[in-house]
Design a protein around this motif. Structure first.
Motif, PDB file in Angstrom:
ATOM      1  N   SER A 236       0.714  -1.142   0.020  1.00 41.35           N
ATOM      2  CA  SER A 236       0.052   0.045   0.025  1.00 41.35           C
ATOM      3  C   SER A 236       0.891   1.359  -0.103  1.00 41.35           C
ATOM      4  N   GLU A 237       0.470   2.230  -0.378  1.00 46.84           N
ATOM      5  CA  GLU A 237       1.298   3.500  -0.612  1.00 46.84           C
ATOM      6  C   GLU A 237       0.487   4.715  -0.210  1.00 46.84           C
ATOM      7  N   VAL A 238       1.141   5.910   0.297  1.00 50.28           N
ATOM      8  CA  VAL A 238       0.724   7.242   0.524  1.00 50.28           C
ATOM      9  C   VAL A 238       1.304   8.083  -0.342  1.00 50.28           C
ATOM     10  N   THR A 239       1.120   9.177  -0.199  1.00 48.73           N
ATOM     11  CA  THR A 239       1.904  10.044  -1.303  1.00 48.73           C
ATOM     12  C   THR A 239       3.176  10.319  -1.494  1.00 48.73           C
ATOM     13  N   THR A 240       4.180  10.028  -0.453  1.00 51.96           N
ATOM     14  CA  THR A 240       5.725  10.011  -0.632  1.00 51.96           C
ATOM     15  C   THR A 240       6.379   8.642  -0.086  1.00 51.96           C
ATOM     16  N   SER A 241       5.547   7.575   0.436  1.00 52.75           N
ATOM     17  CA  SER A 241       6.261   6.473   0.573  1.00 52.75           C
ATOM     18  C   SER A 241       5.198   5.320   0.563  1.00 52.75           C
ATOM     19  N   SER A 242       5.624   4.016   1.054  1.00 52.55           N
ATOM     20  CA  SER A 242       4.813   2.772   0.717  1.00 52.55           C
ATOM     21  C   SER A 242       5.242   1.823   1.897  1.00 52.55           C
ATOM     22  N   ILE A 243       4.221   1.152   1.966  1.00 49.74           N
ATOM     23  CA  ILE A 243       4.453   0.109   2.761  1.00 49.74           C
ATOM     24  C   ILE A 243       4.295  -1.455   2.322  1.00 49.74           C
ATOM     25  N   TYR A 244       5.385  -2.324   2.685  1.00 52.84           N
ATOM     26  CA  TYR A 244       5.304  -3.622   2.035  1.00 52.84           C
ATOM     27  C   TYR A 244       5.271  -4.635   3.325  1.00 52.84           C
ATOM     28  N   THR A 245       4.384  -5.680   3.499  1.00 52.25           N
ATOM     29  CA  THR A 245       4.346  -6.780   4.347  1.00 52.25           C
ATOM     30  C   THR A 245       4.530  -8.230   3.582  1.00 52.25           C
ATOM     31  N   GLU A 246       5.207  -8.794   4.227  1.00 52.06           N
ATOM     32  CA  GLU A 246       5.154 -10.179   3.976  1.00 52.06           C
ATOM     33  C   GLU A 246       4.859 -11.394   5.090  1.00 52.06           C
ATOM     34  N   ARG A 247       4.437 -10.568   6.395  1.00 52.11           N
ATOM     35  CA  ARG A 247       4.234 -11.335   7.408  1.00 52.11           C
ATOM     36  C   ARG A 247       2.761 -12.010   7.107  1.00 52.11           C
ATOM     37  N   PRO A 248       2.629 -13.312   7.189  1.00 49.77           N
ATOM     38  CA  PRO A 248       1.628 -14.301   6.837  1.00 49.77           C
ATOM     39  C   PRO A 248       0.426 -13.657   7.519  1.00 49.77           C
ATOM     40  N   SER A 249       0.254 -13.182   8.720  1.00 52.08           N
ATOM     41  CA  SER A 249      -0.990 -12.852   9.305  1.00 52.08           C
ATOM     42  C   SER A 249      -1.350 -11.523   8.540  1.00 52.08           C
ATOM     43  N   GLU A 250      -0.584 -10.648   8.315  1.00 48.56           N
ATOM     44  CA  GLU A 250      -0.918  -9.296   7.580  1.00 48.56           C
ATOM     45  C   GLU A 250      -1.300  -9.622   6.105  1.00 48.56           C
ATOM     46  N   VAL A 251      -0.548 -10.323   5.501  1.00 48.77           N
ATOM     47  CA  VAL A 251      -1.193 -10.644   3.995  1.00 48.77           C
ATOM     48  C   VAL A 251      -2.336 -11.155   4.070  1.00 48.77           C
ATOM     49  N   ALA A 252      -2.468 -12.513   5.024  1.00 49.24           N
ATOM     50  CA  ALA A 252      -4.049 -13.046   5.166  1.00 49.24           C
ATOM     51  C   ALA A 252      -4.983 -11.885   5.279  1.00 49.24           C
ATOM     52  N   ARG A 253      -4.667 -10.866   6.295  1.00 50.46           N
ATOM     53  CA  ARG A 253      -5.823  -9.825   6.309  1.00 50.46           C
ATOM     54  C   ARG A 253      -6.228  -9.187   5.125  1.00 50.46           C
ATOM     55  N   HIS A 254      -5.034  -8.852   4.420  1.00 50.36           N
ATOM     56  CA  HIS A 254      -5.412  -8.059   3.031  1.00 50.36           C
ATOM     57  C   HIS A 254      -6.244  -9.009   2.069  1.00 50.36           C
ATOM     58  N   GLN A 255      -5.752 -10.285   1.971  1.00 49.73           N
ATOM     59  CA  GLN A 255      -6.472 -11.122   1.376  1.00 49.73           C
ATOM     60  C   GLN A 255      -7.929 -11.474   1.729  1.00 49.73           C
ATOM     61  N   GLU A 256      -8.359 -11.546   3.079  1.00 50.69           N
ATOM     62  CA  GLU A 256      -9.698 -11.705   3.419  1.00 50.69           C
ATOM     63  C   GLU A 256     -10.279 -10.210   3.090  1.00 50.69           C
ATOM     64  N   THR A 257      -9.856  -9.195   3.119  1.00 48.01           N
ATOM     65  CA  THR A 257     -10.338  -7.717   2.931  1.00 48.01           C
ATOM     66  C   THR A 257     -10.967  -7.781   1.461  1.00 48.01           C
TER      67      THR A 257
END
Length: 283
Positions: A236-257
């Motif tokens: 995900s990103e905002v105006t001047t930066s971005s966030i990457y995550t490979e943590r399984p629980s956080e990726v799973a949350r995105h997939q569920e969303t």
């Protein structure tokens, strides 16, 4: 050929497997090599290039002595330090976005939700130019054109023999907000409908205003998956930066969303019809 970004992730994953097969903790290995724990963590995550000397130290520490295996690792190390095609665009590509370009280039599946604009891989040149100009009002015309060219070149992954599966959900605001003049918007909406109808690897859904509050209020994101690497990456990103995550629980949350967004959105076939209807309304 795999991008340097993905090669670094593959190399890091292999080195992590070697460490775990020896029953060694990252903290112990880092201490034995007189490294910081964060250095080893960045190497195993593929977030930094690995130098030959450091690769040799790790392999020796793990007891990898077979010349052929050592050579294979060193070759992979060198390939992972090569520059990707996007480096030619220099300052037109923010540092925080470089990793995403590399991941996108080798992803086999991309799911993305965009609440404000058409996903970059599906933008027409005219639409992209208007968006980029609006987001970078102080840049010169030449710099804007370099950014547009970069965005268009990214889209070449959709034309290769093995294109990624792309599932895009866009908010109704995306198709209602006029970006550029009527012809630009009409062409963009028509392009979305054409891509969804003619490309079996592309699916598009529209999330209507009538859905009300939804699972990703105000939060656009993407999840990228790969055929030969473990796990996925959420971005995900905002105006001047971005966030990457490979943590399984956080990726799973995105997939569920994303699954919830799919359920709240208009079905793909009806979304295509809706896109064409709104395109016709652009006068």
């Amino acid at each position: 050929m795999d991008s340097p970004t993905v090669l670094r992730r593959r190399l890091g994953a292999e080195l992590g497997k070697l460490r775990m097969s020896r029953g060694a903790s990252a903290k112990d290995v880092a201490a034995a090599l007189d490294w910081s724990a964060s250095k080893l963590s960045r190497i195993e995550s593929g977030s930094v290039p690995l130098q030959d000397r450091d690769a040799a130290k790790l392999l020796a520490h793990y007891g990898v002595n077979d010349p052929a295996e050592v050579k294979q690792f060193i070759n992979l190390t060198r390939q992972s330090r090569q520059q990707g095609w996007w480096h030619a665009y220099g300052d037109a590509l923010p540092d925080w976005f470089r990793a995403y370009i590399g991941l996108e280039a080798d992803a086999t599946k991309i799911v993305t939700f965009q609440c404000e604009l058409v996903p970059g891989l599906l933008q027409t040149e005219s639409y992209a130019r208007q968006v980029i100009r609006a987001m970078n009002p102080t840049e010169s015309a030449d710099d804007i054109e370099r950014r547009v060219a970069l965005r268009m070149e990214r889209q070449q992954i959709l034309d290769r023999q093995d294109p990624p599966q792309l599932w895009a959900i866009i908010g109704e605001a995306v198709i209602r907000r006029h970006v550029g003049d009527a012809s630009t918007m009409r062409a963009q909406l028509g392009h979305l409908a054409d891509m969804a109808e003619t490309r079996p690897n592309i699916t598009i859904q529209v999330l209507p205003f009538s859905a009300g509050a939804h699972a990703a209020m105000g939060a656009s994101f993407s999840v990228l998956s790969f055929s030969d690497l473990p796990g996925s990456v959420a971005y995900s990103e905002v105006t001047t930066s971005s966030i990457y995550t490979e943590r399984p629980s956080e990726v799973a949350r995105h997939q569920e969303t994303f699954l919830r967004l799919m359920a709240s959105s208009v079905q793909p076939e009806k979304s295509v019809s809706w896109l064409r209807e709104v395109a016709e309304e652009c006068q």
